[in-house]
Scaffold this active site. Structure first.
Site, short mmCIF file in Angstrom:
data_model
loop_
_atom_site.label_atom_id
_atom_site.label_comp_id
_atom_site.label_asym_id
_atom_site.label_seq_id
_atom_site.Cartn_x
_atom_site.Cartn_y
_atom_site.Cartn_z
N ASP A 6 0.68 22.85 -37.09
CA ASP A 6 0.42 23.05 -35.68
C ASP A 6 -0.73 22.09 -35.31
O ASP A 6 -1.31 21.42 -36.15
CB ASP A 6 0.07 24.52 -35.38
CG ASP A 6 0.24 24.86 -33.91
OD1 ASP A 6 0.34 26.03 -33.58
OD2 ASP A 6 0.30 23.91 -33.09
C1 GLC Z 1 -0.09 24.29 -29.81
C2 GLC Z 1 0.69 25.54 -30.13
C3 GLC Z 1 2.09 25.27 -30.60
C4 GLC Z 1 2.63 24.02 -29.92
C5 GLC Z 1 1.81 22.85 -30.43
C6 GLC Z 1 2.27 21.53 -29.82
O1 GLC Z 1 -1.39 24.42 -30.26
O2 GLC Z 1 0.10 26.42 -31.06
O3 GLC Z 1 2.87 26.44 -30.30
O4 GLC Z 1 4.00 23.85 -30.23
O5 GLC Z 1 0.42 23.03 -30.19
O6 GLC Z 1 2.05 21.53 -28.46
#
Ligand code: GLC
Length: 745
Positions: free
Chosen positions: A269
């Site tokens: 993430d």
């Molecule tokens: C964010 C979220 C995740 C998302 C990612 C990309 O922090 O936790 O759900 O897909 O970043 O945007």
């Protein structure tokens, strides 16, 4: 390309090129000025040459733009390997559908699949290859702002929706051929694993789950998605058993790849690799890099650590080049399955972008989904549906009465100006009614912690509170019926939006009290991304309709429902607590050794609170209709199932529409294991069917009960069924006592 050709390409790549394929950077690195950031932006010290080797980017979209970026990128890449475009397409792309929690309330996986297909069509036309969806976290704590991204508290319901979304995004072709059709995208499931159970409901906090609870309640939906062919899995920010997911080998190698056979790509993430240092399990980025690669993580989202550190760790022999090659090959295979080596511009379609985004057909799908997601919690005296005669003069009051801020927090491409407001729909569809509108209040007080952040912007009111309330009270006095349009603002839910107070904003509560003091005929239309403490809202409203965040067709779906053109049929996918002190509260709870029963309520030593009830205000699976349904007793095709032999039992009921209008009923089947080698939930959802019945009509609804359905992780740690007595319940929500016994022999 064939796998042989991919491996040949891999063999010709430099170490820096390989490391680049495992790095993902925000789109702004490829297009100046693009500032869509979905996380804290740390220092990324990469050279232009290194950036030119990056394998993927996120949060950029648009056919012409991505065509240009892809062309420029490939011209500069030593082996002309195409860039992968990813983005959070969570509940629709440009045509915004109800938030996932609302889609859970539909109890309709087919419609969930259709919504994902439409989102994929729009996303692919805009040039996207991967969506960071579905989010498959089980959620049982409404203090956590991200419950809006899940389809709820139940592993079975979430698993059914997981399969539907993955197949909707990735298309039938992929399922059969392993190659994506041009109007499909790869699904990245998230957040693996257990992210939905942070201590204290506080986002990013530690998660403490027993292995049995993790596997029984939190993993099933991810597993269903992997079995449905999901091509990417994202790490969660939390620790599990005190190990951050991004460094969790047990989770990402032993379980995901060895036990489940997942062969797709894993990705961190946002900045989670750098956060291994914040977790204090890595002393520096070299250690973070090693831990993540050792855990089996393929792509580093937005820290630059993989691209910056992998070459030197491989040269030093700290990371085996074989491990690096395996990760790179998985990324190349995904690009190949998307057809990017044959056509780097696959899917990008400027004409389709114009023709299908927000098309009438897509809007119609979004409207139907919204209508099906609404949950009617109360309708005293049949105040709804509104009628030109019966309802008299109708005053629409509240900050949502004429607002386009009706799409979920993750609706990145939502345009409030293109979302139908309640007022726009009412003025168009309620011509026979005498209508009045009043803003009533702001969404939140300026001093509300959420509104005060310098981050997301919550629109203010058009004037001082006193004036707005005075105008609202006057409108309410003159009206026969008030439709109060209130709730959380969309930016009060979602990521980094945990709240200890889960009531509606205080300024709106003041409006509710003022209006209901002069007019008792209050219909409350509630916008929310999470279960709220609705004790006061419910007590001051004769009718209460939860609409979540309905998206583009919000106003049309709401007015269709208020006027009876749509008969609400949604069911709660997550319990609404009596108050925040109850959470986590969910229907599949445990008996405990001192349960409260009908015969012992005056006893002291029981598992209960002294000051509040044990039961939530509104339970999982609950939702009213403008009509009513009766259920016959449950009939069984036999009294037992043999553990071996595979024969199934059929449990059936006859459902009758006993009201005066057609309606849809979500018939739910729950099973209770009466005695087992470990404590099991008091009941578990094992089936549901949505049926439509005309007034006075009956229909037989049958569910098959298989031995496999009765399996669980017993005292010996093995998943199997155990002989004994079971009870099957079939009814309209999780509190039904309409049941019959059977045995597993
Ligand atoms: C964010 C979220 C995740 C998302 C990612 C990309 O922090 O936790 O759900 O897909 O970043 O945007």
């Amino acid at each position: 390309m064939t796998e042989k050709e991919l491996k040949k390409l891999l063999s010709e790549m430099s170490l820096e090129e390989k490391a680049g394929q495992l790095e993902q950077l925000p789109f702004g690195f490829f297009e100046d000025g693009n500032t869509v950031l979905t996380g804290p932006m740390g220092e990324i010290s990469l050279t232009r040459e290194q950036i030119a080797l990056t394998g993927s980017t996120l949060s950029g979209c648009g056919a012409a733009k991505l065509r240009r970026v892809q062309r420029e990128y490939m011209e500069n890449h030593p082996h002309h390997i195409p860039l992968l475009f990813m983005m959070d397409i969570i509940n629709g792309c440009d045509t915004i559908f109800p938030i996932p929690l609302a889609q859970g309330a539909m109890f309709d996986p087919q419609r969930v699949k259709k919504a994902a297909q439409t989102a994929a069509r729009e996303a692919a036309a805009r040039g996207l290859h991967v969506t960071f969806s579905p989010m498959l976290d089980t959620v049982r704590d409404p203090r956590w702002g991200r419950v809006m991204e899940s389809t709820g508290e139940d592993p079975y319901l979430n698993s059914e929706n997981a399969k539907a979304m993955v197949k909707g995004y990735q298309g039938q072709d992929f399922g059969k051929t392993g190659v994506f059709a041009r109007d499909s995208v790869a699904a990245c499931i998230k957040h693996f694993a257990g992210y939905g159970a942070p201590l204290g409901g506080r986002d990013y906090n530690a998660v403490e789950l027993s292995d049995r609870t993790l596997r029984e309640d939190y993993l099933p939906a991810y597993k269903a998605a992997v079995d449905a062919g999901a091509q990417m899995v994202m790490t969660s920010f939390n620790t599990l058993d005190r190990v951050p997911s991004t460094a969790n080998r047990r989770l990402f190698s032993d379980l995901l790849r060895e036990e489940w056979g997942f062969e797709g790509v894993s990705i961190t993430d946002w900045a989670a690799m750098a956060e291994l240092m914040e977790h204090r399990v890595a002393a520096d980025d070299l250690e973070a890099c090693r831990l993540a690669m050792d855990a089996g993580i393929d792509i580093d989202m937005c820290t630059g650590i993989y691209q910056f550190r992998l070459p030197q760790l491989v040269k030093k022999g700290v990371i085996p080049v074989k491990k690096l090659d395996e990760a790179v090959l998985r990324v190349l295979k995904l690009k190949n399955a998307l057809g990017l080596f044959e056509d780097p511009y696959r899917g990008i379609d400027e004409d389709a972008e114009q023709a299908i985004l927000l098309s009438d057909e897509h809007r119609k799908q979004a409207r139907k989904a919204a209508e099906e997601s609404f949950v009617l919690l109360k309708n005293e005296g049949g105040l709804l549906p509104l009628d030109p005669e019966k309802s008299g003069k109708v005053a629409f009051i509240g900050p949502f009465s004429d607002s386009g801020e009706v799409s979920g927090a993750w609706s990145i491409l939502a345009d409030p100006a293109k979302c139908v407001t309640i007022r726009q729909a009412a003025e168009k569809k309620m011509k026979k009614f005498r209508l009045r509108f009043a803003e009533g209040s702001a969404f939140a007080d300026a001093e509300d912690p959420i509104a005060g952040f310098d981050g997301p912007y919550i629109p203010g009111a058009s004037g001082p509170e006193e004036e707005l309330i005075a105008d609202a009270v006057e409108a309410a006095k003159e009206a026969d019926t008030v439709v109060l349009c209130i709730g959380e603002h969309r930016l009060m839910t979602g990521e980094a939006s945990s709240r200890a107070n889960i009531q509606i904003p205080a300024v709106q509560a003041r409006l509710l009290r003022a209006v209901s003091a002069v007019n008792r005929n209050v219909v409350t239309v509630l916008f929310t991304g999470r279960p709220l403490d609705l004790r006061e809202v419910s007590s001051l409203s004769k009718a209460l309709l939860v609409v979540w965040f309905p998206g583009t067709e919000s106003g049309n779906a709401i007015v269709n429902t208020l006027t009876g053109k749509n008969n609400p049929s949604g069911k709660l996918p997550m319990s609404f607590p009596w108050c925040v002190g109850q959470v986590p509260v969910f229907y599949a709870s445990f008996s405990t050794g001192r349960p409260v029963t009908d015969n012992n309520r005056d006893m002291k030593f029981l598992s209960r609170y002294m000051d509040i009830p044990n039961d939530p205000l509104y339970s999982f699976g609950f939702g009213l209709s403008y009509t009513s349904f009766s259920f016959s007793e449950v009939s069984l095709s036999g009294k037992s199932i043999k553990r071996r032999g595979g024969k199934k039992l059929t449990a059936g009921v006859r459902v009758t529409n006993t009201g005066d209008r057609a309606g849809e009923c979500v018939v739910q089947m729950y099973i209770r294991d009466e005695v087992s080698s470990v404590a099991r939930p008091v009941r578990e959802l094992k089936g549901f069917k949505r049926i439509t019945l005309e007034p006075g009509v009956s229909e037989e609804v049958a569910f098959e009960i298989s031995e496999k359905m009765l399996r669980f992780i017993g005292i010996d740690g093995k998943r199997k069924s155990e002989p004994g007595k079971f009870t099957v319940y079939i009814g309209e929500d999780s509190s039904t006592m309409n049941g019959a016994d059977f045995a597993l022999m």
